[in-house]
Design a protein around this motif. Structure first.
Motif, PDB file in Angstrom:
ATOM      1  N   THR A 147      -6.037  -4.901  -3.930  1.00  0.00           N
ATOM      2  CA  THR A 147      -6.621  -5.307  -5.206  1.00  0.00           C
ATOM      3  C   THR A 147      -5.634  -6.165  -5.983  1.00  0.00           C
ATOM      4  O   THR A 147      -4.544  -6.503  -5.500  1.00  0.00           O
ATOM      5  CB  THR A 147      -7.012  -4.064  -6.022  1.00  0.00           C
ATOM      6  OG1 THR A 147      -5.849  -3.242  -6.213  1.00  0.00           O
ATOM      7  CG2 THR A 147      -8.059  -3.243  -5.278  1.00  0.00           C
ATOM      8  N   GLU A 148      -6.009  -6.507  -7.203  1.00  0.00           N
ATOM      9  CA  GLU A 148      -5.141  -7.335  -8.037  1.00  0.00           C
ATOM     10  C   GLU A 148      -3.837  -6.596  -8.333  1.00  0.00           C
ATOM     11  O   GLU A 148      -3.843  -5.433  -8.718  1.00  0.00           O
ATOM     12  CB  GLU A 148      -5.854  -7.689  -9.342  1.00  0.00           C
ATOM     13  CG  GLU A 148      -5.059  -8.637 -10.226  1.00  0.00           C
ATOM     14  CD  GLU A 148      -5.814  -8.993 -11.487  1.00  0.00           C
ATOM     15  OE1 GLU A 148      -5.254  -9.747 -12.298  1.00  0.00           O
ATOM     16  OE2 GLU A 148      -6.959  -8.506 -11.643  1.00  0.00           O
ATOM     17  N   GLY A 149      -2.733  -7.275  -8.154  1.00  0.00           N
ATOM     18  CA  GLY A 149      -1.426  -6.666  -8.330  1.00  0.00           C
ATOM     19  C   GLY A 149      -0.849  -6.074  -7.069  1.00  0.00           C
ATOM     20  O   GLY A 149       0.286  -5.585  -7.075  1.00  0.00           O
ATOM     21  N   SER A 150      -1.614  -6.096  -5.960  1.00  0.00           N
ATOM     22  CA  SER A 150      -1.125  -5.518  -4.707  1.00  0.00           C
ATOM     23  C   SER A 150       0.001  -6.344  -4.098  1.00  0.00           C
ATOM     24  O   SER A 150       0.847  -5.800  -3.381  1.00  0.00           O
ATOM     25  CB  SER A 150      -2.275  -5.393  -3.708  1.00  0.00           C
ATOM     26  OG  SER A 150      -3.268  -4.522  -4.185  1.00  0.00           O
ATOM     27  N   MET A 151       0.011  -7.642  -4.364  1.00  0.00           N
ATOM     28  CA  MET A 151       1.081  -8.480  -3.839  1.00  0.00           C
ATOM     29  C   MET A 151       2.440  -8.026  -4.369  1.00  0.00           C
ATOM     30  O   MET A 151       3.410  -7.875  -3.607  1.00  0.00           O
ATOM     31  CB  MET A 151       0.829  -9.940  -4.210  1.00  0.00           C
ATOM     32  CG  MET A 151       1.866 -10.911  -3.680  1.00  0.00           C
ATOM     33  SD  MET A 151       1.744 -11.178  -1.899  1.00  0.00           S
ATOM     34  CE  MET A 151       0.249 -12.192  -1.846  1.00  0.00           C
ATOM     35  N   HIS A 152       2.512  -7.786  -5.668  1.00  0.00           N
ATOM     36  CA  HIS A 152       3.761  -7.313  -6.272  1.00  0.00           C
ATOM     37  C   HIS A 152       4.120  -5.929  -5.741  1.00  0.00           C
ATOM     38  O   HIS A 152       5.304  -5.658  -5.445  1.00  0.00           O
ATOM     39  CB  HIS A 152       3.612  -7.280  -7.792  1.00  0.00           C
ATOM     40  CG  HIS A 152       4.805  -6.720  -8.502  1.00  0.00           C
ATOM     41  ND1 HIS A 152       5.988  -7.413  -8.631  1.00  0.00           N
ATOM     42  CD2 HIS A 152       5.009  -5.515  -9.093  1.00  0.00           C
ATOM     43  CE1 HIS A 152       6.866  -6.673  -9.283  1.00  0.00           C
ATOM     44  NE2 HIS A 152       6.296  -5.521  -9.579  1.00  0.00           N
ATOM     45  N   HIS A 153       3.135  -5.069  -5.614  1.00  0.00           N
ATOM     46  CA  HIS A 153       3.390  -3.717  -5.096  1.00  0.00           C
ATOM     47  C   HIS A 153       3.885  -3.766  -3.655  1.00  0.00           C
ATOM     48  O   HIS A 153       4.793  -3.010  -3.273  1.00  0.00           O
ATOM     49  CB  HIS A 153       2.109  -2.889  -5.195  1.00  0.00           C
ATOM     50  CG  HIS A 153       2.265  -1.480  -4.731  1.00  0.00           C
ATOM     51  ND1 HIS A 153       3.081  -0.569  -5.364  1.00  0.00           N
ATOM     52  CD2 HIS A 153       1.718  -0.817  -3.673  1.00  0.00           C
ATOM     53  CE1 HIS A 153       3.034   0.597  -4.728  1.00  0.00           C
ATOM     54  NE2 HIS A 153       2.214   0.469  -3.702  1.00  0.00           N
ATOM     55  N   ALA A 154       3.328  -4.647  -2.847  1.00  0.00           N
ATOM     56  CA  ALA A 154       3.754  -4.769  -1.451  1.00  0.00           C
ATOM     57  C   ALA A 154       5.188  -5.279  -1.356  1.00  0.00           C
ATOM     58  O   ALA A 154       5.989  -4.780  -0.552  1.00  0.00           O
ATOM     59  CB  ALA A 154       2.809  -5.696  -0.694  1.00  0.00           C
ATOM     60  N   VAL A 155       5.525  -6.269  -2.165  1.00  0.00           N
ATOM     61  CA  VAL A 155       6.886  -6.812  -2.142  1.00  0.00           C
ATOM     62  C   VAL A 155       7.889  -5.750  -2.577  1.00  0.00           C
ATOM     63  O   VAL A 155       8.951  -5.573  -1.949  1.00  0.00           O
ATOM     64  CB  VAL A 155       6.979  -8.057  -3.047  1.00  0.00           C
ATOM     65  CG1 VAL A 155       8.426  -8.487  -3.221  1.00  0.00           C
ATOM     66  CG2 VAL A 155       6.166  -9.192  -2.455  1.00  0.00           C
ATOM     67  N   ARG A 156       7.563  -5.008  -3.624  1.00  0.00           N
ATOM     68  CA  ARG A 156       8.461  -3.960  -4.092  1.00  0.00           C
ATOM     69  C   ARG A 156       8.631  -2.863  -3.040  1.00  0.00           C
ATOM     70  O   ARG A 156       9.744  -2.387  -2.800  1.00  0.00           O
ATOM     71  CB  ARG A 156       7.913  -3.372  -5.403  1.00  0.00           C
ATOM     72  CG  ARG A 156       8.708  -2.176  -5.937  1.00  0.00           C
ATOM     73  CD  ARG A 156      10.142  -2.522  -6.203  1.00  0.00           C
ATOM     74  NE  ARG A 156      10.266  -3.634  -7.124  1.00  0.00           N
ATOM     75  CZ  ARG A 156      11.434  -4.154  -7.498  1.00  0.00           C
ATOM     76  NH1 ARG A 156      12.557  -3.677  -6.966  1.00  0.00           N
ATOM     77  NH2 ARG A 156      11.480  -5.159  -8.334  1.00  0.00           N
ATOM     78  N   GLY A 157       7.544  -2.474  -2.402  1.00  0.00           N
ATOM     79  CA  GLY A 157       7.641  -1.450  -1.368  1.00  0.00           C
ATOM     80  C   GLY A 157       8.442  -1.900  -0.158  1.00  0.00           C
ATOM     81  O   GLY A 157       9.261  -1.143   0.376  1.00  0.00           O
ATOM     82  N   MET A 158       8.240  -3.131   0.281  1.00  0.00           N
ATOM     83  CA  MET A 158       9.002  -3.638   1.424  1.00  0.00           C
ATOM     84  C   MET A 158      10.479  -3.768   1.086  1.00  0.00           C
ATOM     85  O   MET A 158      11.351  -3.541   1.948  1.00  0.00           O
ATOM     86  CB  MET A 158       8.439  -4.996   1.863  1.00  0.00           C
ATOM     87  CG  MET A 158       7.027  -4.927   2.408  1.00  0.00           C
ATOM     88  SD  MET A 158       6.350  -6.539   2.875  1.00  0.00           S
ATOM     89  CE  MET A 158       7.264  -6.859   4.397  1.00  0.00           C
ATOM     90  N   TYR A 159      10.787  -4.111  -0.142  1.00  0.00           N
ATOM     91  CA  TYR A 159      12.182  -4.212  -0.555  1.00  0.00           C
ATOM     92  C   TYR A 159      12.865  -2.845  -0.508  1.00  0.00           C
ATOM     93  O   TYR A 159      13.988  -2.719   0.002  1.00  0.00           O
ATOM     94  CB  TYR A 159      12.253  -4.803  -1.956  1.00  0.00           C
ATOM     95  CG  TYR A 159      13.642  -4.870  -2.545  1.00  0.00           C
ATOM     96  CD1 TYR A 159      14.545  -5.825  -2.119  1.00  0.00           C
ATOM     97  CD2 TYR A 159      14.045  -3.964  -3.517  1.00  0.00           C
ATOM     98  CE1 TYR A 159      15.824  -5.887  -2.641  1.00  0.00           C
ATOM     99  CE2 TYR A 159      15.324  -4.009  -4.052  1.00  0.00           C
ATOM    100  CZ  TYR A 159      16.204  -4.970  -3.614  1.00  0.00           C
ATOM    101  OH  TYR A 159      17.466  -5.015  -4.130  1.00  0.00           O
ATOM    102  N   GLU A 160      12.196  -1.829  -1.021  1.00  0.00           N
ATOM    103  CA  GLU A 160      12.784  -0.490  -1.022  1.00  0.00           C
ATOM    104  C   GLU A 160      12.902   0.070   0.395  1.00  0.00           C
ATOM    105  O   GLU A 160      13.917   0.678   0.753  1.00  0.00           O
ATOM    106  CB  GLU A 160      11.940   0.444  -1.892  1.00  0.00           C
ATOM    107  CG  GLU A 160      11.927   0.083  -3.372  1.00  0.00           C
ATOM    108  CD  GLU A 160      13.303   0.204  -4.016  1.00  0.00           C
ATOM    109  OE1 GLU A 160      14.111   1.011  -3.517  1.00  0.00           O
ATOM    110  OE2 GLU A 160      13.557  -0.514  -4.997  1.00  0.00           O
TER     111      GLU A 160
END
Length: 222
Positions: A147-160
């Protein structure tokens, strides 16, 4: 008469159009349109940057998975290694560390250290090798299909998760090095084993100092 009527209406329209209130309204509309256009371009720019970050993390996970797989294969090779070099005539076991007079239990400590470190190194590298493909599969999928905002959530999760996978990988490499030191003390004389230990300890110290010196050069504010 028609010409006078047209000129009169045109003058009234011009006076109405160029009144201060109408000019302020038109300026406000133009500012709002420019603001909406700027917001749209900004969102597109941020989205493009996030897509590049997802691609970057995917490539990094691929490199990490390959390296962790190679290190885990080294650990499996150590676990499959035979200890025939410890056996002598009469069924006794010996090494330069404990001699050849005692039973098998006397060399249990270096042998346990060797196989324990090899198993721990294999396990840590397997964790990194499993975590990396998981993030490579589900991270971009969340970024694209979420959904909207998932791109930011995915980047943050992959970084961690990249930080966690790197820690597993480094710890696994350290255990593999410790297993090499233990193998040297079981298999070779004191002088050779000491040289092997010195080389491995120097390698670990050099890597720690070099990474500690190199990390600030690539540091950035998140």
């Amino acid at each position: 008469r028609l010409l006078r009527f047209t000129v009169h209406r045109g003058c009234r329209f011009a006076r109405f159009w160029w009144t201060p209130s109408s000019r302020a309204g038109r300026v406000a509309e133009m500012i709002q349109a420019d603001t909406r256009e700027l917001e749209t371009k900004l969102k597109q720019t941020v989205l493009n940057i996030r897509q590049k970050e997802v691609s970057l993390f995917t490539d990094q996970f691929a490199v990490l998975a390959s390296s962790a797989t190679f290190m885990s294969s080294l650990g499996f090779g150590a676990l499959n290694m035979e200890i025939g070099f410890l056996e002598k005539e009469g069924g006794q076991y010996c090494s330069e560390l404990v001699g050849c007079d005692g039973p098998y239990e006397k060399i249990l400590s270096p042998l346990t250290l060797f196989y324990g470190c090899a198993a721990a190194g294999t396990a840590c590298n397997l964790l990194a090798a499993i975590l990396a493909p998981f993030c490579m599969i589900f991270g971009p999928e969340l970024a694209i299909r979420g959904t909207e905002g998932s791109m930011h959530h995915a980047v943050r999760g992959m970084y961690e998760e990249r930080r966690i996978a790197l820690r597993y990988f480094w710890v696994g490499c350290l255990f593999i090095v410790l297993s090499g030191i233990a193998l040297g003390w079981m298999k070779f004389p004191h002088l050779t084993a000491g040289l092997i230990t010195f080389v491995f300890v120097t390698l670990v110290a050099f890597c720690a100092v070099y990474v500690r010196r190199l990390a600030p050069q690539f540091a950035y504010e998140d």
